[in-house]
Design an enzyme around this catalytic site. Sequence first.
Site, PDB file in Angstrom:
ATOM      1  N   LYS A   1      43.983  39.709  30.598  1.00 40.66           N
ATOM      2  CA  LYS A   1      45.250  39.554  29.874  1.00 40.66           C
ATOM      3  C   LYS A   1      45.065  39.926  28.407  1.00 40.66           C
ATOM      4  CE  LYS A   1      48.186  37.891  32.939  1.00 40.66           C
ATOM      5  NZ  LYS A   1      49.523  38.428  33.187  1.00 40.66           N
TER       6      LYS A   1
ATOM      7  N   LYS B   1      55.137  41.122  43.677  1.00 37.33           N
ATOM      8  CA  LYS B   1      54.930  39.670  43.710  1.00 37.33           C
ATOM      9  C   LYS B   1      55.958  39.079  44.660  1.00 37.33           C
ATOM     10  CE  LYS B   1      52.755  39.410  39.238  1.00 37.33           C
ATOM     11  NZ  LYS B   1      52.773  39.040  37.826  1.00 37.33           N
TER      12      LYS B   1
HETATM   13 MG   LIG Z   1      51.561  41.293  35.142  1.00 32.35          MG
END
Ligand SMILES: [Mg+2]
Length: 314
Positions: free
Chosen positions: A96, A204
């Site tokens: 991240k 997702k």
């Molecule tokens: Mg992402």
Amino acid sequence: MQVIRVPLRSKFRGVTFREALIFKGSERYAEFSPFLDYEDQEASTWLKAAFEFANMPLAKPAREKIEINATLPAVSESDISKVLEPFGSFSTVKIKVAEKGQDLEDDISRILTTNRLYPQSKIRLDANGGFSVDQATALLQKLEHLPIEYFEQPVATIEDLVELRFLMKSRGLSVKIAADELIRKASDPTLVAESGAVDIAVLKVQPLGGIKNSLEIANRMDLEPVVSSALETSLGISQGLFLASQLPNLNYACGLGTVSLLESDIAKNPLIPVNGFLNVQEIELDQEAVSELAVDGERRDFWHRRLDRCLELL
Ligand SMILES: [Mg+2]
């Protein structure tokens, strides 16, 4: 029906715990766990996914095992090995970047240290749309010597992605680009695919409304798919695994190892990757763990009201 709260081992995109409503349908248990700040309209898509999983028979998987990547939140350099240790062995790590309150130097040192600690591992970056075109380009230029597999949602909009692609080309940078938020939060997820600015679609299962919807969206886009989690417990992860198992083509390790980021879980067979893979499987709910993690009072009321409002919208 139970509401649970699970602490995270380290802060992830500003979140320190996850809450979920767990319920049983005609086929199995399912997890409804939109992030707390999501509006009802968006959350109702997650509910659609949970209903599908709770009540639909599962198609036979096209593959039995899914390769899994490790996921590194925007932690400090000294915490990297501690956070990645629970993932066991892995060939890809998603890092991240663009965390609020951090700067490009923080990202670069996190990435370089990860590469030094895990030199065999491919690297993915995920900015959650947090960079400007210039910041994203500057980061890629500093990392030219590293094995960057792809850069996920470096910037927020389709226009910026198009501009980034143009700038990268003019500077000889050839990293693949993946879209995540522009697929799961867009009213028309195929627009980003049509822009020609991305190579990979992050799927997702809860945000896209279930396995069937996700497969349909993947089918409409001429992009390479990869499946990722929404930081669910093993119960939600198992739905993502079944999605990954049913995709016609799957060439990337999937981001479904995130149970390793949770402090506890609700499965007797927690979905923690072994040697970088997860077997496609349903979980057996650990009722004792559910009771231990259950919340009541105001938090339970919040979820019951949220459920009612989302039901109205479906
Ligand atoms: Mg992402």
